[in-house]
Every structure is written in structure tokens, then in C-alpha cells.
Design an enzyme around this catalytic site. Structure first.
Site, PDB file in Angstrom:
ATOM      1  CB  ALA A  70      -0.925  -0.007   1.210  1.00 35.55           C
ATOM      2  CB  CYS A 321       6.167   7.983  27.772  1.00 36.91           C
ATOM      3  SG  CYS A 321       6.139   6.418  28.611  1.00 36.91           S
TER       4      CYS A 321
HETATM    5  N1  PLP Z   1      -2.289   2.498   4.622  1.00 35.26           N
HETATM    6  C1  PLP Z   1      -2.876   2.026   5.734  1.00 35.26           C
HETATM    7  C2  PLP Z   1      -4.242   2.511   6.104  1.00 35.26           C
HETATM    8  C3  PLP Z   1      -2.225   1.113   6.546  1.00 35.26           C
HETATM    9  O1  PLP Z   1      -2.809   0.681   7.663  1.00 35.26           O
HETATM   10  C4  PLP Z   1      -0.940   0.680   6.175  1.00 35.26           C
HETATM   11  C5  PLP Z   1      -0.237  -0.281   7.036  1.00 35.26           C
HETATM   12  O2  PLP Z   1       0.628  -0.042   7.752  1.00 35.26           O
HETATM   13  C6  PLP Z   1      -0.364   1.193   4.994  1.00 35.26           C
HETATM   14  C7  PLP Z   1      -1.076   2.091   4.255  1.00 35.26           C
HETATM   15  C8  PLP Z   1       0.992   0.779   4.529  1.00 35.26           C
HETATM   16  O3  PLP Z   1       0.986  -0.559   4.160  1.00 35.26           O
HETATM   17  P1  PLP Z   1       2.347  -1.304   3.771  1.00 35.26           P
HETATM   18  O4  PLP Z   1       3.249  -1.128   4.940  1.00 35.26           O
HETATM   19  O5  PLP Z   1       1.935  -2.718   3.553  1.00 35.26           O
HETATM   20  O6  PLP Z   1       2.893  -0.662   2.560  1.00 35.26           O
END
Ligand code: PLP
Length: 393
Positions: A70, A321
Site C-alpha cells: 500500500a 513515552c
Molecule cells: N495504509 C494504511 C491505512 C495502513 O494501515 C498501512 C499499514 O501499515 C499502509 C497504508 C501501509 O501498508 P504497507 O506497509 O503494507 O505498505
């Protein structure tokens, strides 16, 4: 012993997914672009996986571009659309509770001439629709609003968002990483042009994902080379991972019954914690949410300290923290929580292997940890530096 309540960070690989991947490490290691028989065979399983990945989101196989996940898909969507946008369209509207993969990419683009505007959300984490509509005009090249939030599980009214954006000629991208596999998703029906997600959030392997690109979307490649993936993402296909992604699209999907079961586990978790402890608040409670996720504030108990005091429960907090630059979650700040309140929130995300017994144990450990933290007080010298945020994956 660990009670794993961090499925929004990543999921275990389904055994059927692993089984499907194995021969492509061991028996046929060919490059899917090679023209010999082994290469053609590898190519055919990549095509089959593309069809399976497309089917789970109501897309055509031709609309699926395989990426490394993603993060890469978000980068390609934002950079590729802006690069291809007409001269007069330099504005990008981005949700203020987006994942860093979108926010940091938008920030990078803003330093190269794009005008990036953050779309505010309500205290429930939903896009502030009036503010959003005000921001839309012919200068907007792209709107990027996530389908389901990774920290709170809040689900955006994407159809409305997409319709309004299309009225001014803008392209719509959604980060659907937390939604695909957990809820019914049909990108054509939602009216989005681009969507990103990762296999490892749906019982598939890490390091592979997709960008859905609806036909006729104006976008250019940001990575150049052999012209793979319809010219949008060059690089040798990761055949075992893509096969695993295809298998996860078939076997990793959470059924409606399973989604209800997970919802019941989350409800029991929240209600038991609320009855056994004072000052327990669920974040985004009035918004539509993923059934598997709860973001809970324990008033007066620093989240990081609770985690340290409940080491057997794998959960997430947006602040630390003990970190060099402790900072509250940008998602919770955007939802109008102040920095101290945001530092008291923990995310619990259940999955297919989470049992009733896991929830019982988690309740016991979290109650004891919160009581301990409240009795001693914890996070010393907390100085928030909002420019150095850590975020929940
Ligand atoms: N977008 C969202 C909403 C996510 O939860 C994540 C996960 O960490 C990512 C993007 C990035 O995914 P990845 O690390 O598989 O590229």
C-alpha cells in the site's frame, strides 16, 4: 504466551496461502517475463492471481497493478496523478487522518509545487463534509480519503466524497488497506478511480499489494524500466508473493459471519473494560466502523505504560513515552483530542484466530495494567514534538 490483538498492523499468513506460494519458490523460479515455457507458466499464475485480486474488489483484472504494498501504491497514486494532471490543477485534498504513506507523499509533493490541503474530520473521525465541499473546485487534481482508518476503524462515506469530486473533474484515490478483506468492497460501485491495499492485512504475504486503476484514469508511472504492470510499475514480478496475494483474496477474506463474531468479541472487550474500570471511552463510537477494531481511551493511564505493564497483550498505541521524540497520534489529534488524551488511547484489532478465551485474558491483563499505571503515574517528562510523530500501522 502472547494474545495477538494487532491484526490491523499485520495478519498471520493463511496456511492455504503459504501452500499456494511454496511451489513458486521451489519448483518454478522463472521470471514471468521470460518467453520460455517456465516463464509463460509463471506469467499465467500471475494473471490468475490478478483475476482473483480483482474479483474481491469488483474490478477487472486489467485494472489491477501489482506493487510492493500500500505504501508504494499510495505513492504511485498521488505522484502519478499529479504528474499527469493538467497545468491548472495543482491542488490535492487529503484526509487529515490518512496513513503516513499518503500524508508524507502529499507533503513531498507540496515541496515540489503542489498545493496540499488537509480535509478536516469531525470528533468521530468522519470527513467534515461541509468543509470538504467548500474545498472542492476546478483547481483540485486529486482527492485522497481512506476507506477505513487503521487506528479507529472509522469508515468514510466514500461514495458521496467521490461523486462531489467528480463533479469538479478531480480524480479520487482511496487507501483501502484496512477495508479490503474485512468488509465488502466494490471500487466501481464506490466510484473511486484509484485504490491502494496490501496483501499482509488480509492473511497474505508482506511486501506485495495493489493499486486499482479504473480504466481511463489519468496517471503516469513513477518508476521506469521494463514496462511491467501495463507500463505503470516496472520491475520483475514477485511471483510467489503475487500468487500468495491471489490466494489471500480467495482464502483470506473475512466472511459476514466471521465479521459478526469479531464484532461481538470487540463489543465484549469494550463493555467488560468499561464495567471494570472508570474512565473508559471508545473513540469514533458514533461512526460506522470496522467490526474488528476498537480504539479505547483509558483516562489517566498513559497508553505506552499500559502496554509495558501488559506485555502478553499485543496491541498498539500511537505514542511512546520512551521514544526519543514522543508524540501523540495525528489521527486522534485530528479528531479533536488533545495531546494528553491521545496519549491515553490503545488500539485493539482482532482477527480470525482470536478466541473468546483471548478476550477474557486480554481484559484481565489490561484491567490490571491500567489500575497499576493509574496508581503509580508513569510517563515522565512528556514533551510532545508534533513534527516527530510516530504512527500506528
Ligand atoms: N495504509 C494504511 C491505512 C495502513 O494501515 C498501512 C499499514 O501499515 C499502509 C497504508 C501501509 O501498508 P504497507 O506497509 O503494507 O505498505
Amino acid at each position: 504466551m502472547t494474545i495477538y490483538l494487532d491484526h490491523n498492523a499485520t495478519t498471520p499468513v493463511d496456511p492455504l496461502v503459504l501452500e499456494a506460494m511454496w511451489p513458486w519458490f521451489r519448483d518454478n523460479v522463472a521470471n514471468a517475463s521470460s518467453v520460455h515455457a517456465l516463464g509463460r507458466r509463471a506469467r499465467s499464475v500471475v494473471d490468475a492471481a490478478r483475476a482473483d485480486v480483482a474479483a474481491i474488489v469488483g474490478a477487472e483484472a486489467r485494472e489491477i497493478v501489482f506493487t510492493s504494498g500500500a505504501t508504494e501504491s499510495d505513492n504511485l497514486a498521488l505522484k502519478g496523478v499529479l504528474e499527469a494532471a493538467p497545468r491548472g490543477r495543482r491542488r490535492i485534498l487529503v484526509g487529515s487522518t490518512e496513513h503516513k504513506a499518503v500524508l508524507d507523499t502529499a507533503d513531498w509533493l507540496s515541496r515540489r509545487g503542489a498545493e496540499v490541503v488537509l480535509v478536516p474530520v469531525t470528533s468521530d473521525g468522519l470527513v467534515d463534509v461541509d468543509a470538504y465541499l467548500e474545498l472542492l473546485d476546478e483547481r483540485v487534481a486529486l482527492v485522497s480519503i481512506m476507506l477505513a482508518n487503521n487506528e479507529t476503524g472509522v469508515i468514510a462515506p466514500l461514495r458521496l466524497i467521490a461523486e462531489a469530486a467528480h463533479e469538479v473533474g478531480a480524480i479520487v484515490h482511496t487507501d483501502a488497506t484496512q477495508a479490503v478483506g474485512k468488509m465488502d468492497v466494490d471500487f466501481a460501485d464506490l466510484g473511486v478511480d484509484l485504490a491502494s491495499w496490501s496483501a499482509h492485512k488480509m492473511y497474505g504475504p508482506k511486501g506485495t499489494g495493489a493499486l486499482y486503476v479504473a480504466r481511463r484514469t489519468r496517471i503516469v508511472a513513477t518508476m521506469h524500466g521494463g514496462g511491467h504492470e501495463f507500463g505503470l510499475r516496472s520491475g520483475t514480478s514477485n511471483v510467489p508473493a503475487i500468487v500468495g496475494f491471489g490466494a489471500a483474496s480467495v482464502h483470506g477474506r473475512v466472511t459476514h459471519d466471521e465479521s459478526s463474531r469479531q464484532g461481538a468479541l470487540i463489543e465484549r472487550l469494550v463493555s467488560s473494560l468499561s464495567s471494570r474500570l472508570s474512565g473508559v471511552h471508545q473513540i469514533g463510537i458514533s461512526a460506522p466502523r470496522l467490526s474488528n477494531t476498537a480504539c479505547i481511551r483509558f483516562v489517566g493511564a498513559d497508553a505506552e505504560a499500559v502496554m509495558v505493564n501488559a506485555p502478553v497483550v499485543a496491541m498498539s498505541s500511537g505514542s511512546a513515552c520512551t521514544a526519543r521524540f514522543p508524540s501523540p497520534s495525528h489521527v486522534l489529534l485530528a479528531m479533536h483530542l488533545d495531546a494528553d488524551a491521545a496519549s491515553e488511547c490503545l488500539r485493539f484489532s482482532v482477527g480470525r484466530s482470536t478466541s473468546d478465551g483471548d478476550i477474557d485474558l486480554a481484559i484481565q491483563h489490561v484491567v490490571e495494567a491500567v489500575e497499576r499505571v493509574r496508581s503509580f503515574g508513569t510517563c515522565q517528562a512528556r514533551t510532545w514534538d508534533v513534527s516527530e510523530e510516530r504512527s500506528i500501522v
